[in-house]
Design a protein around this motif. Sequence first.
Motif, PDB file in Angstrom:
ATOM      1  N   TRP A  28       0.822  -1.208   0.000  1.00  0.00           N
ATOM      2  CA  TRP A  28       0.000   0.000   0.000  1.00  0.00           C
ATOM      3  C   TRP A  28       0.857   1.260   0.000  1.00  0.00           C
ATOM      4  O   TRP A  28       0.537   2.247  -0.656  1.00  0.00           O
ATOM      5  CB  TRP A  28      -0.930  -0.028   1.212  1.00  0.00           C
ATOM      6  N   LYS A  31       2.166   2.804  -3.374  1.00  0.00           N
ATOM      7  CA  LYS A  31       1.224   3.392  -4.325  1.00  0.00           C
ATOM      8  C   LYS A  31       1.174   4.907  -4.171  1.00  0.00           C
ATOM      9  O   LYS A  31       1.371   5.449  -3.081  1.00  0.00           O
ATOM     10  CB  LYS A  31      -0.185   2.821  -4.108  1.00  0.00           C
ATOM     11  N   SER A  39      -7.597   1.956  -5.564  1.00  0.00           N
ATOM     12  CA  SER A  39      -7.579   0.653  -4.896  1.00  0.00           C
ATOM     13  C   SER A  39      -8.618   0.590  -3.785  1.00  0.00           C
ATOM     14  O   SER A  39      -9.321  -0.424  -3.626  1.00  0.00           O
ATOM     15  CB  SER A  39      -6.183   0.384  -4.325  1.00  0.00           C
ATOM     16  N   ARG A  42     -12.024   0.188  -5.425  1.00  0.00           N
ATOM     17  CA  ARG A  42     -12.233  -1.165  -5.950  1.00  0.00           C
ATOM     18  C   ARG A  42     -12.506  -2.166  -4.824  1.00  0.00           C
ATOM     19  O   ARG A  42     -13.416  -2.995  -4.916  1.00  0.00           O
ATOM     20  CB  ARG A  42     -11.003  -1.602  -6.747  1.00  0.00           C
TER      21      ARG A  42
END
Length: 458
Positions: A28, A31, A39, A42
């Motif tokens: 994480w 990113k 993300s 989603r």
Amino acid sequence: MTGTGDDEDAATYGATAQAAIRRPRTWWGRKGTAAKVESYTRISFHLFPVAQLVTALLSLTPVPARSALPVAGAVLVHVVLGLRLTGQALDWAAGRRAQPRRLLSAYVACSFAGAAIAALVLVKLPDDPPDTYYTACAGTYVLFLAFGCGLGVLALRTHRQSLVAVAVATFGGWLLGSALLPAPAAAALALSTLLSAGGLTLASRFSVWLLHAVYELDEARHTRARLAVAEERLRFGRDLHDVLGRNLSVIALKSELAVRLARRDRPEAVEQMEEVQRIAQESQREVREVVRGYREPDLFTELLGAQGVLSAAGITCTVTGTPTGLPRPVQAALAWVVREAVTNVLRHGNAAHCRIALTVLPAGPRAKDRPAVAELTVENDGAPSASASAPGSPDSTGGHGLAGLRERLAAERGTLEAGPAGKSAFRLVARVPVPAGEAAEAGVPAGDASERARQELE
């Protein structure tokens, strides 16, 4: 505030920054901001069908197996289609694929088919069924229509289409319920569908809008950086035009005059060519001054700019020390190190923390034995590999990157060290000797001066 207190605060702050730099980066953490938002969106929407499956199965637990199995099978098919539609719809919203119209149609048809199965189970329940039976089947009926609408709007273009989808789900649910159930029950299910589908639709549309806004802001940030580079190129071109425009015009005129005089065997032709030579040499000197002023940055400005650029990119940057008192050549050499190091932090990794420290190591008892040395350290996390930004990379050839920095530092008898500093961290250390006559004035301020320098850099 005393100088000792400042030193202790700076040491504590620096230790905290180094500890943050050496922490290993997670999936994480690697990113960017826009990728994190996508993300999160989603994952959230993929949990919706899972929540539908868990809720439906738990609610059908008290229902007899003969009646519950058809509904559970329809729920499973509906959830699988919902998961596929969610992924494809978000890809379409991000502009990566075409609109999933066929999958959307299949999902909507499955939603109404599943609701019809749940309604038939309600009709075929024994007389005076337990309240848990009725609640389970009615809840599953609403889940089919609510999730079918809430996830289906992800593949729709406009808010008006989403409102129409909510109306269709509500009205269609009422018609389906009226055909199979008593009027009060159909009305209650239609109202539940309206509230559930409306809430899910609102959440879906807002999430897609937020995702678009984040990507637009990210693109605007990259565009602003490109415009800044283009503006600097225009400024440099304008300066060159101002320097060369007049001189080149004079050179052209005098060269033409010299040619005409030479054809007539006039001695003035030599004088004109000497004047051309003088103007050409003057132009060369002026161009060098323009390029030197363009390419030799100021260390204090570079430190402030590095902190601003890294902060704008979402990277926590700590700067300690100030170039007060350092000779101009030393500042220029270290300023190039700051500029190249910051470029590598932004380009070759996904850093979250960066530490820039400037110190002056005092001279030995005799200046000829060991002169004072200005040391600049740049350390960041998020290095993709141990060889990132290492010598021999594309950025280190042709006078650029670390090889170019070594050449610049060598002109001032300086050195450069670069390499990994723990897991996923990279450290660059540049050292430049300070001339003996100016070393006494150079240094990192302590006490009140240190506080003022820190406030300026912050």
